[in-house]
Design a protein around this motif. Structure first.
Motif, short mmCIF file in Angstrom:
data_model
loop_
_atom_site.label_atom_id
_atom_site.label_comp_id
_atom_site.label_asym_id
_atom_site.label_seq_id
_atom_site.Cartn_x
_atom_site.Cartn_y
_atom_site.Cartn_z
N PRO A 174 13.06 -11.13 10.89
CA PRO A 174 12.40 -12.24 11.73
C PRO A 174 12.02 -11.74 12.87
N SER A 175 13.10 -11.05 13.56
CA SER A 175 13.21 -11.55 14.89
C SER A 175 11.72 -10.47 15.34
N GLN A 176 11.80 -10.53 17.10
CA GLN A 176 11.03 -10.13 17.84
C GLN A 176 11.00 -8.98 17.71
N LYS A 177 12.49 -8.71 18.30
CA LYS A 177 13.64 -7.16 18.64
C LYS A 177 12.74 -5.57 17.45
N TYR A 178 12.49 -6.34 16.09
CA TYR A 178 12.20 -5.37 15.58
C TYR A 178 10.86 -5.56 14.85
N LEU A 179 9.77 -6.18 15.34
CA LEU A 179 8.45 -6.41 15.28
C LEU A 179 7.66 -5.13 14.93
N THR A 180 7.71 -4.00 15.78
CA THR A 180 6.88 -3.29 14.95
C THR A 180 7.39 -2.81 13.42
N GLU A 181 8.46 -2.53 14.00
CA GLU A 181 9.09 -1.88 11.82
C GLU A 181 8.88 -3.05 10.72
N SER A 182 9.03 -4.61 11.37
CA SER A 182 7.76 -5.28 10.12
C SER A 182 6.91 -4.98 10.19
N MET A 183 5.70 -4.83 11.61
CA MET A 183 4.52 -4.68 10.98
C MET A 183 4.67 -3.74 10.18
N GLN A 184 4.67 -2.42 10.72
CA GLN A 184 5.35 -1.60 9.34
C GLN A 184 5.19 -1.58 7.58
N SER A 185 6.00 -2.11 7.96
CA SER A 185 7.07 -2.81 6.57
C SER A 185 5.66 -3.13 5.68
N LEU A 186 4.43 -4.42 6.63
CA LEU A 186 4.37 -5.06 5.38
C LEU A 186 2.79 -4.20 5.36
N GLY A 187 2.90 -3.43 5.68
CA GLY A 187 0.90 -2.54 5.83
C GLY A 187 1.33 -2.03 4.83
N PHE A 188 2.58 -1.04 5.14
CA PHE A 188 3.05 -0.21 3.70
C PHE A 188 3.39 -1.40 1.91
N GLY A 189 3.40 -2.92 2.65
CA GLY A 189 3.12 -3.10 1.17
C GLY A 189 1.44 -3.95 0.82
N THR A 190 1.08 -3.56 1.92
CA THR A 190 -0.12 -4.19 1.82
C THR A 190 -1.71 -2.73 0.93
N ARG A 191 -1.04 -1.69 1.75
CA ARG A 191 -1.73 -0.66 0.96
C ARG A 191 -1.12 -0.66 -0.71
N ALA A 192 0.64 -0.49 -0.88
CA ALA A 192 0.83 -0.84 -2.04
C ALA A 192 0.53 -1.41 -3.03
N ARG A 193 -0.01 -2.98 -2.21
CA ARG A 193 -0.95 -3.68 -3.53
C ARG A 193 -2.38 -3.61 -3.62
N GLN A 194 -2.62 -2.54 -2.87
CA GLN A 194 -4.43 -2.31 -3.58
C GLN A 194 -4.25 -0.96 -4.01
N VAL A 195 -3.64 -0.35 -4.64
CA VAL A 195 -3.32 0.95 -5.49
C VAL A 195 -3.64 0.57 -7.35
N GLN A 196 -4.50 1.12 -7.69
CA GLN A 196 -4.87 0.50 -9.12
C GLN A 196 -4.27 2.05 -9.68
N ARG A 197 -4.08 2.17 -10.95
CA ARG A 197 -2.95 3.37 -11.58
C ARG A 197 -3.85 2.74 -12.85
N GLY A 198 -4.70 2.01 -13.47
CA GLY A 198 -5.37 1.84 -14.62
C GLY A 198 -3.98 1.04 -15.42
N GLN A 199 -4.50 0.55 -16.60
CA GLN A 199 -3.59 -0.56 -17.56
C GLN A 199 -2.29 0.59 -17.55
N ILE A 200 -1.03 -0.52 -17.23
CA ILE A 200 -0.09 0.34 -18.01
C ILE A 200 0.20 0.50 -19.31
N LYS A 201 0.50 1.61 -20.11
CA LYS A 201 1.04 2.16 -21.46
C LYS A 201 2.62 1.25 -21.79
N LYS A 202 2.39 0.90 -23.09
CA LYS A 202 2.74 0.14 -23.46
C LYS A 202 3.79 1.19 -24.44
N ARG A 203 5.34 1.40 -24.79
CA ARG A 203 5.57 2.38 -25.80
C ARG A 203 5.32 1.63 -27.12
#
Length: 587
Positions: free
Chosen positions: A549-578
């Motif tokens: 939560p610290s201002q000290k690590y704002l850049t790294e936190s923003m990078q992590s949140l950006g990574f999560g936002t991109r990951a959330r947009q990934v569509q891989r098709g319906q997950i297969k079930k064994r």
């Protein structure tokens, strides 16, 4: 019921009643004093009358004894005494009149006060009735609010369930975000940070607005502050416990036994709480889990306990579990359960290959069979003792490698209980038609069902047991680092470079999948090659973002949140079930 303050003139009436009662008591005391004085005057009058009688007798005696010569004197005394008695009678009469008038005045004031008291009491009763009505309305509103709140929670859970179903249908990566609390090392100024900048770095800038939204206050010198929000499937505030985090992870373990591959991955900068979230607190001497307080255990030990609990409810012998522990260090894969020629555990380098089916595989990787959670934790601890760790300015026990713990669950099923997918059902129907043409039967319901049950293809399938493998991958990624802030040099600098390149390769893979490129660069890093089946394959993938939560690590936190936002947009098709049977019915 006494009226509450702030509702009507209750206190004013009460004060008025007290004043009137005080006046009534004063008048009563005055009447008592006057009655006492009246009684005293009566006593004095009686005394004067007695004295006058005695005086008359004495005068008569004197008159008889002294004769006519004292007649004049006696007459003067009698006249004086008569005048005195007359004056006293007049005083008594006036006193009685005053007392009577005072009593009448008291009665009037008493009646007036009593009327005011009764009026005040009636007003208070009306206010009490109004207060009771207000309380009933307030109670009804509280009940309505509680019902609306409960309905809102139910609707929110339904919405979340529908959203998760939509995520699964689309094949999206599920992303959760956890904001850790402020820690002592957040306040330690590094050698490259000025005092002014250090004071500013103590401020918290990342907050959980609700359980799905992160707010980040971004500010730059000379610019107005900007608030940015990020949406995820679940957001955990700094006060939420390990129990709360695992409660949202537990349903994935049921999916694991239902036939889905599952991967849970912790992502974030160094010191953001990834290892704590995945493993929990550890003893620095031997890296043994703190068993005294199970509420602090992380996802990995909890997931294993829950998995074996679910397996215990299944038929005996229908499942077995194998474990492998590897780390990706300096872009190389090391088997942490492998043993050297002397039988001592030592990390042995392994290769990652792609099979003919397009799946990633690690040949010669060590798999250990475990029967319970205790055996699993023992193996994980052995692997953690070999994991590379070096202190940095950001974190005293920084992990310098990516840890991947894999549990492979093998299910043994017989052919007659083996579940089938929609495509398999269509094939079976075609086979049944062919069998019915080859082996004609009567067209009644019994013969039809008999022919289906006794067809050669199904009899062969029923006799042959099958094995279905599902996999749970638990990944504790090494933290991304800013070299200037971590202060690493030499070998640690090379480690940081490899960590950042592998995490960048992971982001590139997610970007390629999100953009649906024809080529996904899995082989740019051993990490992405190892996790190919989870990131881009048919596994249910949960990314646990960990930020400070610290201002000290704002850049790294923003990078992590950006990574999560991109990951959330990934569509891989319906997950297969064994294909798995409903073993709970055969228990």
């Amino acid at each position: 019921m006494r009226p509450r303050g702030g509702f009507g003139p209750g206190p004013v009436w009460a004060q008025r009643v007290r004043q009137l009662e005080h006046r009534a008591r004063t008048q009563e005391e005055r009447i008592i004093v006057l009655e006492t004085e009246n009684a005293a005057l009566h006593l004095k009058l009686a005394a004067y009358q007695g004295w006058a009688g005695r005086g008359v007798n004495e005068i008569l005696q004197l008159y008889s004894s002294h004769g006519q010569q004292q007649k004049f004197q006696r007459s003067s005394v009698v006249i004086y005494l008569h005048e005195a008695m007359k004056s006293l009678k007049q005083d008594v009469k006036s006193l009685r009149s005053f007392a009577l008038e005072l009593s009448k005045d008291f009665q009037r004031q008493y009646k007036a006060c009593l009327y005011q008291v009764l009026t005040a009491v009636q007003g208070i009763q009306l206010q009490n009735e109004a207060m009771q009505m207000f309380q009933m309305k307030a109670f009804d509103l509280e009940q309505s609010l509680q019902e609306v709140t409960e309905r809102y929670e139910r609707e929110k859970q339904k919405r979340r369930a529908l959203h998760n179903s939509l995520v699964e249908l689309r094949g999206n990566i599920r992303v959760h975000c956890r904001i850790r609390p402020s820690l002592p090392f957040d306040h330690a100024a590094g050698h490259t940070i000025s005092q002014d900048r250090h004071r500013n770095s103590l401020e918290n800038v990342a907050y959980a607005i609700d359980d799905e939204t992160v707010l980040v206050k971004c500010s730059r010198p000379g610019h107005a502050p900007i608030n940015k929000t990020f949406q995820f499937e679940r957001v955990y505030s700094a006060t939420e416990s390990q129990d709360t985090v695992f409660a949202d992870v537990a349903p994935l373990l049921t999916s694991l036994l239902d036939g889905y591959n599952v991967c849970i991955m912790a992502y974030g900068q160094t010191g953001s709480g990834k290892t704590y979230t995945m493993l929990g607190p550890q003893l620095e001497e031997n890296l043994a889990f703190v068993s005294e307080d199970e509420s602090e255990l992380g996802i990995i030990p909890r997931a294993t306990q829950e998995l074996f609990r679910l397996i215990s409810e299944k038929p005996p012998g229908s499942y077995w579990v194998e474990v492998s522990v590897v780390e990706v260090y300096n872009n190389e894969v090391f088997d942490l359960l492998a043993k050297d020629s002397c039988g001592k555990a030592s990390g042995i380098r392994r290769d990652v290959v792609t099979t003919r089916e397009g799946k990633s595989d690690v040949p010669l990787l060590t798999y250990e069979t475990v029967a319970n959670a205790s055996e699993f934790l023992h193996l994980v601890i052995k692997g953690l003792q070999l994991r590379v760790r070096h202190p940095t300015l950001v974190h005293a026990h920084s992990s310098r490698s990516h840890l991947v713990v894999t549990l492979t669950i093998t299910t043994i099923v017989s052919g007659d209980n083996f579940g089938t997918s929609w495509e398999d059902e269509q094939i079976n129907q075609r086979l049944n038609k062919e069998v019915s043409c080859t082996y004609p039967q009567k067209r009644d319901s019994k013969s039809t069902s008999s022919s289906r049950a006794s067809s050669p293809t199904q009899l062969e399938a029923a006799e042959k047991p099958k094995q279905v493998k599902t996999r749970l991958q638990l990944v504790d990624l090494a933290g991304s680092e800013c070299v200037g802030m971590s202060g690493v040099t030499g070998a640690a600098l090379r480690e940081t470079s490899c960590i950042n390149r592998s995490l960048s390769a992971l982001a590139d893979v997610l970007g390629a999948i999100a953009e649906q490129r024809s080529h996904v660069p899995y082989r740019n890093s051993k990490l992405t090659h190892l996790l190919q089946d989870s990131v881009g394959g048919d596994a249910k993938l949960l990314v646990m973002l960990c930020i400070s939560p610290s201002q000290k690590y704002l850049t790294e936190s923003m990078q992590s949140l950006g990574f999560g936002t991109r990951a959330r947009q990934v569509q891989r098709g319906q997950i297969k079930k064994r294909n798995l049977p409903l073993l709970s019915k055969t228990k």
